[in-house]
Design a protein around this motif. Sequence first.
Motif, PDB file in Angstrom:
ATOM      1  N   LEU A  81       0.848  -1.190   0.000  1.00 55.98           N
ATOM      2  CA  LEU A  81       0.000   0.000   0.000  1.00 55.98           C
ATOM      3  C   LEU A  81       0.883   1.239   0.000  1.00 55.98           C
ATOM      4  O   LEU A  81       1.826   1.329   0.789  1.00 55.98           O
ATOM      5  N   LEU A  82       0.598   2.183  -0.874  1.00 53.09           N
ATOM      6  CA  LEU A  82       1.304   3.452  -0.927  1.00 53.09           C
ATOM      7  C   LEU A  82       0.401   4.522  -0.325  1.00 53.09           C
ATOM      8  O   LEU A  82      -0.742   4.666  -0.758  1.00 53.09           O
ATOM      9  N   VAL A  83       0.916   5.252   0.679  1.00 49.27           N
ATOM     10  CA  VAL A  83       0.079   6.237   1.357  1.00 49.27           C
ATOM     11  C   VAL A  83       0.778   7.587   1.435  1.00 49.27           C
ATOM     12  O   VAL A  83       2.000   7.677   1.416  1.00 49.27           O
ATOM     13  N   ASN A  84      -0.018   8.622   1.527  1.00 51.33           N
ATOM     14  CA  ASN A  84       0.410   9.998   1.782  1.00 51.33           C
ATOM     15  C   ASN A  84       1.402  10.587   0.786  1.00 51.33           C
ATOM     16  O   ASN A  84       2.322  11.305   1.177  1.00 51.33           O
ATOM     17  N   PRO A  85       1.218  10.360  -0.516  1.00 52.82           N
ATOM     18  CA  PRO A  85       2.180  10.969  -1.445  1.00 52.82           C
ATOM     19  C   PRO A  85       1.980  12.476  -1.529  1.00 52.82           C
ATOM     20  O   PRO A  85       0.848  12.965  -1.477  1.00 52.82           O
ATOM     21  N   GLN A  86       3.078  13.208  -1.650  1.00 53.13           N
ATOM     22  CA  GLN A  86       2.981  14.637  -1.912  1.00 53.13           C
ATOM     23  C   GLN A  86       2.422  14.810  -3.318  1.00 53.13           C
ATOM     24  O   GLN A  86       2.503  13.904  -4.147  1.00 53.13           O
ATOM     25  N   PRO A  87       1.826  15.956  -3.627  1.00 54.90           N
ATOM     26  CA  PRO A  87       1.153  16.134  -4.918  1.00 54.90           C
ATOM     27  C   PRO A  87       2.013  15.807  -6.129  1.00 54.90           C
ATOM     28  O   PRO A  87       1.546  15.170  -7.069  1.00 54.90           O
ATOM     29  N   GLN A  88       3.279  16.226  -6.129  1.00 58.43           N
ATOM     30  CA  GLN A  88       4.123  15.982  -7.294  1.00 58.43           C
ATOM     31  C   GLN A  88       4.449  14.491  -7.452  1.00 58.43           C
ATOM     32  O   GLN A  88       4.546  13.978  -8.572  1.00 58.43           O
ATOM     33  N   VAL A  89       4.579  13.773  -6.363  1.00 59.24           N
ATOM     34  CA  VAL A  89       4.838  12.330  -6.416  1.00 59.24           C
ATOM     35  C   VAL A  89       3.562  11.598  -6.835  1.00 59.24           C
ATOM     36  O   VAL A  89       3.600  10.677  -7.651  1.00 59.24           O
ATOM     37  N   LYS A  90       2.441  12.045  -6.314  1.00 56.81           N
ATOM     38  CA  LYS A  90       1.160  11.456  -6.720  1.00 56.81           C
ATOM     39  C   LYS A  90       0.959  11.599  -8.226  1.00 56.81           C
ATOM     40  O   LYS A  90       0.481  10.683  -8.890  1.00 56.81           O
ATOM     41  N   VAL A  92       3.209  11.625 -10.544  1.00 57.16           N
ATOM     42  CA  VAL A  92       4.022  10.629 -11.242  1.00 57.16           C
ATOM     43  C   VAL A  92       3.296   9.287 -11.269  1.00 57.16           C
ATOM     44  O   VAL A  92       3.226   8.637 -12.313  1.00 57.16           O
ATOM     45  N   PHE A  93       2.729   8.871 -10.140  1.00 58.91           N
ATOM     46  CA  PHE A  93       1.998   7.611 -10.112  1.00 58.91           C
ATOM     47  C   PHE A  93       0.771   7.662 -11.020  1.00 58.91           C
ATOM     48  O   PHE A  93       0.436   6.677 -11.667  1.00 58.91           O
ATOM     49  N   GLU A  94       0.112   8.809 -11.100  1.00 56.22           N
ATOM     50  CA  GLU A  94      -1.024   8.956 -12.006  1.00 56.22           C
ATOM     51  C   GLU A  94      -0.574   8.843 -13.462  1.00 56.22           C
ATOM     52  O   GLU A  94      -1.236   8.199 -14.273  1.00 56.22           O
ATOM     53  N   ILE A  95       0.542   9.462 -13.802  1.00 53.13           N
ATOM     54  CA  ILE A  95       1.059   9.417 -15.165  1.00 53.13           C
ATOM     55  C   ILE A  95       1.396   7.981 -15.551  1.00 53.13           C
ATOM     56  O   ILE A  95       1.021   7.503 -16.622  1.00 53.13           O
ATOM     57  N   VAL A  96       2.087   7.298 -14.679  1.00 50.21           N
ATOM     58  CA  VAL A  96       2.525   5.932 -14.979  1.00 50.21           C
ATOM     59  C   VAL A  96       1.331   4.990 -15.108  1.00 50.21           C
ATOM     60  O   VAL A  96       1.324   4.110 -15.963  1.00 50.21           O
ATOM     61  N   ALA A  98      -1.741   5.887 -16.032  1.00 49.28           N
ATOM     62  CA  ALA A  98      -2.574   6.283 -17.159  1.00 49.28           C
ATOM     63  C   ALA A  98      -1.935   6.010 -18.510  1.00 49.28           C
ATOM     64  O   ALA A  98      -2.629   5.797 -19.489  1.00 49.28           O
ATOM     65  N   VAL A  99      -0.617   6.036 -18.556  1.00 41.95           N
ATOM     66  CA  VAL A  99       0.084   5.922 -19.832  1.00 41.95           C
ATOM     67  C   VAL A  99       1.086   4.779 -19.739  1.00 41.95           C
ATOM     68  O   VAL A  99       1.907   4.763 -18.834  1.00 41.95           O
ATOM     69  N   PRO A 100       1.044   3.827 -20.651  1.00 45.81           N
ATOM     70  CA  PRO A 100       2.074   2.782 -20.648  1.00 45.81           C
ATOM     71  C   PRO A 100       3.407   3.398 -21.074  1.00 45.81           C
ATOM     72  O   PRO A 100       3.693   3.530 -22.262  1.00 45.81           O
ATOM     73  N   VAL A 101       4.197   3.822 -20.077  1.00 46.79           N
ATOM     74  CA  VAL A 101       5.366   4.655 -20.356  1.00 46.79           C
ATOM     75  C   VAL A 101       6.365   3.995 -21.294  1.00 46.79           C
ATOM     76  O   VAL A 101       7.052   4.690 -22.032  1.00 46.79           O
ATOM     77  N   SER A 102       6.441   2.694 -21.308  1.00 51.74           N
ATOM     78  CA  SER A 102       7.392   2.053 -22.215  1.00 51.74           C
ATOM     79  C   SER A 102       7.012   2.274 -23.675  1.00 51.74           C
ATOM     80  O   SER A 102       7.847   2.167 -24.561  1.00 51.74           O
ATOM     81  N   HIS A 117      10.216  17.306 -15.023  1.00 51.07           N
ATOM     82  CA  HIS A 117       9.472  18.482 -15.487  1.00 51.07           C
ATOM     83  C   HIS A 117       8.081  18.547 -14.844  1.00 51.07           C
ATOM     84  O   HIS A 117       7.648  19.602 -14.359  1.00 51.07           O
ATOM     85  N   MET A 118       7.386  17.426 -14.815  1.00 51.08           N
ATOM     86  CA  MET A 118       6.030  17.388 -14.262  1.00 51.08           C
ATOM     87  C   MET A 118       6.042  17.670 -12.765  1.00 51.08           C
ATOM     88  O   MET A 118       5.188  18.407 -12.248  1.00 51.08           O
ATOM     89  N   GLN A 119       6.994  17.097 -12.037  1.00 51.03           N
ATOM     90  CA  GLN A 119       7.058  17.322 -10.596  1.00 51.03           C
ATOM     91  C   GLN A 119       7.401  18.772 -10.272  1.00 51.03           C
ATOM     92  O   GLN A 119       6.857  19.354  -9.327  1.00 51.03           O
ATOM     93  N   ARG A 120       8.272  19.377 -11.059  1.00 52.79           N
ATOM     94  CA  ARG A 120       8.610  20.789 -10.850  1.00 52.79           C
ATOM     95  C   ARG A 120       7.382  21.677 -11.050  1.00 52.79           C
ATOM     96  O   ARG A 120       7.182  22.650 -10.314  1.00 52.79           O
ATOM     97  N   LYS A 121       6.545  21.352 -12.035  1.00 50.18           N
ATOM     98  CA  LYS A 121       5.332  22.129 -12.267  1.00 50.18           C
ATOM     99  C   LYS A 121       4.400  22.066 -11.048  1.00 50.18           C
ATOM    100  O   LYS A 121       3.818  23.077 -10.656  1.00 50.18           O
TER     101      LYS A 121
END
Length: 130
Positions: A81-90, A92-96, A98-102, A117-121
Amino acid sequence: MTFNLSTDGLTPQRVTLRVGGRLDAMTFGEFDEGVAPILQQMAEGGTVVVDLSFLEYISSAGLRSIAKIRKAMRARNGHTLLVNPQPQVKKVFEIVKAVPVSDVFASVEELDDYLDHMQRKIVNGTEEDI
């Protein structure tokens, strides 16, 4: 900020891993080494809780390390279980998820540049540009 890892409540049935700082190409080895003996102590059907409250950044190397925990626990019919991610880390998990990154990125470097880039935004408050 540097990387840090601590545990809370280690029993064969459950452990909480608290991850802080940056989990990236420079720190994933330290993370994997710290987690390996803990995973060996986990019982069949156990649960690993990964508390991301203080994780400020994660790269594809960090994602692979999290995936290794999930794989190890699934092999024991357990849970991760992954809990309490900060917004920028969350994000990244949403991107991965939603999109098959490979299928999208030509290299690990390109993926890490995009995740950076996304986390900095998110950290800079310009998420609406995403």
